[in-house]
Design a protein around this motif. Structure first.
Motif, PDB file in Angstrom:
ATOM      1  N   GLY A  75       2.060   9.664  -7.419  1.00 11.80           N
ATOM      2  CA  GLY A  75       0.774   9.687  -6.736  1.00 11.80           C
ATOM      3  C   GLY A  75       0.286  11.109  -6.511  1.00 11.80           C
ATOM      4  N   ALA A  76       1.207  12.025  -6.219  1.00 11.48           N
ATOM      5  CA  ALA A  76       0.843  13.422  -6.004  1.00 11.48           C
ATOM      6  C   ALA A  76       0.289  14.034  -7.282  1.00 11.48           C
ATOM      7  CB  ALA A  76       2.058  14.203  -5.520  1.00 11.48           C
ATOM      8  N   LYS A  77       0.913  13.735  -8.413  1.00  8.89           N
ATOM      9  CA  LYS A  77       0.434  14.262  -9.690  1.00  8.89           C
ATOM     10  C   LYS A  77      -0.946  13.695 -10.026  1.00  8.89           C
ATOM     11  CE  LYS A  77       4.835  15.341 -11.923  1.00  8.89           C
ATOM     12  NZ  LYS A  77       5.706  15.127 -13.102  1.00  8.89           N
TER      13      LYS A  77
ATOM     14  N   LYS B 117       0.830  -1.182   0.000  1.00  3.51           N
ATOM     15  CA  LYS B 117       0.000   0.000   0.000  1.00  3.51           C
ATOM     16  C   LYS B 117       0.874   1.245   0.000  1.00  3.51           C
ATOM     17  CE  LYS B 117      -4.247   1.680   2.119  1.00  3.51           C
ATOM     18  NZ  LYS B 117      -5.229   1.475   3.195  1.00  3.51           N
ATOM     19  N   LYS B 118       0.493   2.261  -0.792  1.00  3.08           N
ATOM     20  CA  LYS B 118       1.277   3.486  -0.910  1.00  3.08           C
ATOM     21  C   LYS B 118       0.780   4.535   0.092  1.00  3.08           C
ATOM     22  CE  LYS B 118       0.079   3.591  -5.269  1.00  3.08           C
ATOM     23  NZ  LYS B 118      -0.420   2.227  -5.465  1.00  3.08           N
ATOM     24  N   THR B 119       1.585   5.559   0.264  1.00  2.00           N
ATOM     25  CA  THR B 119       1.235   6.669   1.148  1.00  2.00           C
ATOM     26  C   THR B 119       1.377   7.980   0.380  1.00  2.00           C
ATOM     27  OG1 THR B 119       2.001   5.491   3.117  1.00  2.00           O
ATOM     28  CG2 THR B 119       1.775   7.873   3.307  1.00  2.00           C
ATOM     29  N   LEU B 120       0.442   8.894   0.593  1.00  3.49           N
ATOM     30  CA  LEU B 120       0.526  10.232   0.009  1.00  3.49           C
ATOM     31  C   LEU B 120       0.325  11.234   1.133  1.00  3.49           C
ATOM     32  CD1 LEU B 120       0.675  11.994  -2.600  1.00  3.49           C
ATOM     33  CD2 LEU B 120      -1.834  11.963  -2.611  1.00  3.49           C
ATOM     34  N   LYS B 121       1.328  12.094   1.331  1.00  7.99           N
ATOM     35  CA  LYS B 121       1.287  13.073   2.419  1.00  7.99           C
ATOM     36  C   LYS B 121       1.026  14.469   1.852  1.00  7.99           C
ATOM     37  CE  LYS B 121       5.452  11.923   3.756  1.00  7.99           C
ATOM     38  NZ  LYS B 121       5.750  10.746   2.948  1.00  7.99           N
ATOM     39  N   ILE B 122      -0.013  15.136   2.355  1.00  7.94           N
ATOM     40  CA  ILE B 122      -0.435  16.444   1.853  1.00  7.94           C
ATOM     41  C   ILE B 122      -0.429  17.467   2.980  1.00  7.94           C
ATOM     42  CG2 ILE B 122      -2.287  17.747   0.716  1.00  7.94           C
ATOM     43  CD1 ILE B 122      -3.341  15.104  -0.407  1.00  7.94           C
ATOM     44  N   LEU B 123       0.111  18.649   2.703  1.00  9.86           N
ATOM     45  CA  LEU B 123       0.007  19.750   3.650  1.00  9.86           C
ATOM     46  C   LEU B 123      -0.885  20.833   3.051  1.00  9.86           C
ATOM     47  CD1 LEU B 123       2.339  21.293   6.125  1.00  9.86           C
ATOM     48  CD2 LEU B 123       1.362  22.854   4.424  1.00  9.86           C
ATOM     49  N   GLN B 124      -1.868  21.268   3.841  1.00  9.30           N
ATOM     50  CA  GLN B 124      -2.781  22.338   3.427  1.00  9.30           C
ATOM     51  C   GLN B 124      -3.018  23.271   4.604  1.00  9.30           C
ATOM     52  OE1 GLN B 124      -5.343  20.506  -0.131  1.00  9.30           O
ATOM     53  NE2 GLN B 124      -6.395  20.387   1.808  1.00  9.30           N
TER      54      GLN B 124
ATOM     55  N   LYS C  96     -10.376   9.889   1.581  1.00 12.15           N
ATOM     56  CA  LYS C  96     -10.617   8.471   1.879  1.00 12.15           C
ATOM     57  C   LYS C  96     -11.160   7.748   0.648  1.00 12.15           C
ATOM     58  CE  LYS C  96     -11.226   9.124   6.837  1.00 12.15           C
ATOM     59  NZ  LYS C  96     -12.125   9.017   8.004  1.00 12.15           N
ATOM     60  N   GLU C  97     -12.058   8.419  -0.078  1.00 12.10           N
ATOM     61  CA  GLU C  97     -12.585   7.811  -1.301  1.00 12.10           C
ATOM     62  C   GLU C  97     -11.481   7.658  -2.346  1.00 12.10           C
ATOM     63  OE1 GLU C  97     -15.708  10.446  -2.428  1.00 12.10           O
ATOM     64  OE2 GLU C  97     -17.124   9.688  -0.904  1.00 12.10           O
ATOM     65  N   TRP C  98     -10.656   8.716  -2.501  1.00  9.58           N
ATOM     66  CA  TRP C  98      -9.566   8.651  -3.475  1.00  9.58           C
ATOM     67  C   TRP C  98      -8.546   7.603  -3.056  1.00  9.58           C
ATOM     68  CZ3 TRP C  98      -4.309   9.047  -3.839  1.00  9.58           C
ATOM     69  CH2 TRP C  98      -3.774   9.227  -5.113  1.00  9.58           C
ATOM     70  N   GLY C  99      -8.228   7.541  -1.768  1.00  8.56           N
ATOM     71  CA  GLY C  99      -7.252   6.577  -1.278  1.00  8.56           C
ATOM     72  C   GLY C  99      -7.693   5.143  -1.510  1.00  8.56           C
ATOM     73  N   ALA C 100      -8.986   4.888  -1.294  1.00  6.36           N
ATOM     74  CA  ALA C 100      -9.498   3.528  -1.508  1.00  6.36           C
ATOM     75  C   ALA C 100      -9.396   3.132  -2.979  1.00  6.36           C
ATOM     76  CB  ALA C 100     -10.942   3.443  -1.029  1.00  6.36           C
TER      77      ALA C 100
ATOM     78  N   ASN D 247      -7.240   4.217  -5.104  1.00  6.67           N
ATOM     79  CA  ASN D 247      -5.854   4.213  -5.577  1.00  6.67           C
ATOM     80  C   ASN D 247      -4.901   3.463  -4.648  1.00  6.67           C
ATOM     81  OD1 ASN D 247      -5.686   6.275  -8.045  1.00  6.67           O
ATOM     82  ND2 ASN D 247      -7.169   7.078  -6.568  1.00  6.67           N
ATOM     83  N   ASP D 248      -5.459   2.621  -3.772  1.00  3.42           N
ATOM     84  CA  ASP D 248      -4.661   1.796  -2.868  1.00  3.42           C
ATOM     85  C   ASP D 248      -3.604   2.639  -2.160  1.00  3.42           C
ATOM     86  OD1 ASP D 248      -3.887  -0.545  -1.596  1.00  3.42           O
ATOM     87  OD2 ASP D 248      -2.339  -0.991  -3.086  1.00  3.42           O
ATOM     88  N   THR D 249      -4.041   3.779  -1.636  1.00  5.05           N
ATOM     89  CA  THR D 249      -3.110   4.727  -1.038  1.00  5.05           C
ATOM     90  C   THR D 249      -3.668   5.265   0.278  1.00  5.05           C
ATOM     91  OG1 THR D 249      -2.327   5.442  -3.221  1.00  5.05           O
ATOM     92  CG2 THR D 249      -1.904   6.928  -1.386  1.00  5.05           C
ATOM     93  N   GLU D 250      -2.810   5.317   1.275  1.00  7.61           N
ATOM     94  CA  GLU D 250      -3.184   5.983   2.513  1.00  7.61           C
ATOM     95  C   GLU D 250      -2.835   7.459   2.355  1.00  7.61           C
ATOM     96  OE1 GLU D 250      -2.178   6.122   7.308  1.00  7.61           O
ATOM     97  OE2 GLU D 250      -0.950   4.891   5.967  1.00  7.61           O
ATOM     98  N   VAL D 251      -3.845   8.321   2.392  1.00  4.30           N
ATOM     99  CA  VAL D 251      -3.625   9.757   2.241  1.00  4.30           C
ATOM    100  C   VAL D 251      -3.639  10.405   3.616  1.00  4.30           C
ATOM    101  CG1 VAL D 251      -4.393  11.877   1.139  1.00  4.30           C
ATOM    102  CG2 VAL D 251      -4.796   9.689   0.008  1.00  4.30           C
ATOM    103  N   ILE D 252      -2.564  11.127   3.918  1.00  9.47           N
ATOM    104  CA  ILE D 252      -2.429  11.796   5.207  1.00  9.47           C
ATOM    105  C   ILE D 252      -2.421  13.291   4.963  1.00  9.47           C
ATOM    106  CG2 ILE D 252      -0.963  12.131   7.231  1.00  9.47           C
ATOM    107  CD1 ILE D 252       0.262   9.333   6.535  1.00  9.47           C
ATOM    108  N   VAL D 253      -3.354  14.006   5.585  1.00  7.85           N
ATOM    109  CA  VAL D 253      -3.436  15.459   5.429  1.00  7.85           C
ATOM    110  C   VAL D 253      -3.065  16.129   6.744  1.00  7.85           C
ATOM    111  CG1 VAL D 253      -4.916  17.428   4.910  1.00  7.85           C
ATOM    112  CG2 VAL D 253      -5.220  15.291   3.661  1.00  7.85           C
ATOM    113  N   ASP D 254      -2.148  17.075   6.674  1.00 11.67           N
ATOM    114  CA  ASP D 254      -1.812  17.922   7.813  1.00 11.67           C
ATOM    115  C   ASP D 254      -2.258  19.335   7.480  1.00 11.67           C
ATOM    116  OD1 ASP D 254      -0.500  15.984   9.459  1.00 11.67           O
ATOM    117  OD2 ASP D 254       1.213  16.073   8.098  1.00 11.67           O
TER     118      ASP D 254
END
Length: 446
Positions: free
Chosen positions: A326-328, A38-45, A63-67, A69-76
């Motif tokens: 993944g970010a793109k 599983k991949k991880t995508l870290k976002i700062l906003q 959460k919908e996008w992560g599911a 794209n098999d990615t855990e999205v973390i937003v700070d």
């Protein structure tokens, strides 16, 4: 913002991971395994002015996008004032978030970010239409031919005014002269001043540039040459000095970025330049004054009607990001779903790809929270009068430094308060700009 420790993950093993050779696609060629890791995508906003947007983005959309794209999205989320410091810290450490969102063009970080040309092209390829010129002027460097960022949205910067006060002096707001004349009448009759900042903060920076541009002045010309010392700038400075003397109080010289919001909602000023965060806060908090605050387009000056974006959402991807692909893909997919973001932001985030909100005019013409319901209809043609920092040129590294060191704010404040004559103030600003221009020319970024 909660502190997190990041470890660089091993992405490439053996022949590794590559980009598909056809088109611009973001099809990542993974090693053939029954179950890929599983991949991880870290976002700062930033902490959005409309809490409902963060609730939707952080708890639903990612959460919908992560599911999918098999990615855990973390937003700070972080406060506006901490963005530049956080960016500098991540660059210094060469470690941090995969997607980093600024609220202004960040060309000073160009050498640390990946080129976003393919992201813009992929959005067009998917049928999302062309980005507005404001987005291009805020993310592209014509010197290096690089898109140092990608903009999904911008925030309009209309006039917010008290209808009862302006009606009481028989004035409507269309020009800067209207604001000067009407503001003086309201101050004399009710003791309530105009609330336009003259301080080292972002709202002042936008307001003073709006006045400059409407007077035919600018920091640079279309080719990026320094032109701040002009007769048009002097006229704008003399106008602001009169506006300050006749309609305002010294409080505006020490305001912060939210002072105008607070002053308007507290009933202490007759007019501000701000995003719709003023009216939305009033509506959401059920404040009686909210129904009496209306919006107007950017005022017209002697040369043109020209305002700015209030803030410009610009995402960058660091060269040291762990999940660049993944970010793109996240950005492209977000544009594909942007209407949801527009609605969740309560019309705060306007699209840089207008085709993605085809019913925008219908939405702003009849808002369920607003009184009157067509309060936000004034924003339907905002792209006709909102422009970028750096107008009529691009938001370059030199323009970024001029903005972030408050050169224009200081010039206007000194002239308005009488600390310098308009001629002295513009000369001092020009000298500061010359040093900044020389610095970035040496770096070959302008």
């Amino acid at each position: 913002m909660a502190k997190r420790s990041f470890t660089r993950r091993e992405i490439i093993k053996g022949t590794g991971v590559g980009i598909a050779a056809t088109g611009l696609g973001f099809n990542i060629l993974l090693p053939r395994k029954a179950h890929a890791a599983k991949k991880t995508l870290k976002i700062l906003q930033w902490n959005h002015f409309v809490p409902g947007y963060d609730k939707w983005f952080n708890n639903t959309y990612i959460k919908e996008w992560g599911a999918k794209n098999d990615t855990e999205v973390i937003v700070d989320n972080i406060g506006l004032a901490g963005i530049n410091a956080r960016a500098a810290a991540e660059v210094g450490a060469q470690k941090g978030h995969d997607l980093f969102m600024f609220l202004w063009p960040p060309p000073v970080f160009e050498e640390q970010v990946v080129d976003m040309t393919d992201v813009y092209q992929e959005c067009e390829k998917k049928g999302y239409g062309k980005p507005i010129p404001l987005a291009i002027k805020s993310t592209y460097n014509p010197k290096t031919k690089k898109y140092y960022g990608f903009s999904d949205s911008f925030v309009p910067d209309p006039v917010n005014y008290r209808k009862d006060l302006w009606d009481s002096v028989g004035m409507k707001i269309d020009t800067w002269d209207d604001i000067r004349v009407g503001g003086a009448k309201i101050k004399a009759k009710h003791g309530i001043p105009v609330g336009i900042g003259l301080a080292p903060e972002i709202d002042t920076g936008m307001a003073m540039r709006a006045i400059m541009y409407s007077y035919g002045a600018s920091v640079q010309d279309e080719q990026g040459n320094l032109v701040i010392n002009s007769k048009h700038t002097l006229e704008a400075l003399k106008f602001v000095k009169a506006l300050y003397t006749e309609t305002m109080t010294p409080e505006v010289l020490s305001w912060d970025a939210s002072s105008n919001n607070r002053a308007m909602l507290a009933g202490k000023v007759s007019l501000v330049l701000n995003a719709i965060s003023v009216t939305r806060t009033g509506e959401n908090d059920k404040m009686p004054i909210a129904d009496n605050i209306l919006l107007a387009k950017a005022p017209k000056g002697p040369v043109r009607r020209q305002g700015l974006e209030h803030v410009m959402d610009v995402y960058v991807i660091w060269k040291f990001a762990e999940n660049i692909d993944g970010a793109k893909k996240f950005l492209v997919d977000y544009i594909g779903n942007f209407r949801q973001g527009f609605v969740a932001s309560e019309y705060y985030n306007f699209p840089c790809f207008p085709k993605q909100v085809p019913d925008l005019k219908k939405l702003v013409a009849n808002d369920p929270k607003a009184k009157p319901s067509n309060k936000y209809a004034v924003l339907e043609d905002v792209t006709d009068w909102a422009t970028n920092v750096g107008f009529p040129g691009y938001a370059t590294a030199a323009i970024d430094e001029v903005f972030s060191t408050w050169v224009v704010n200081t010039m206007f404040a000194k002239a308005a308060a009488g600390a310098s004559t308009p001629e002295q103030a513009v000369k001092e600003a020009e000298e500061k700009c010359k040093r900044i221009w020389a610095k970035w020319k040496e770096k070959k970024l302008i």
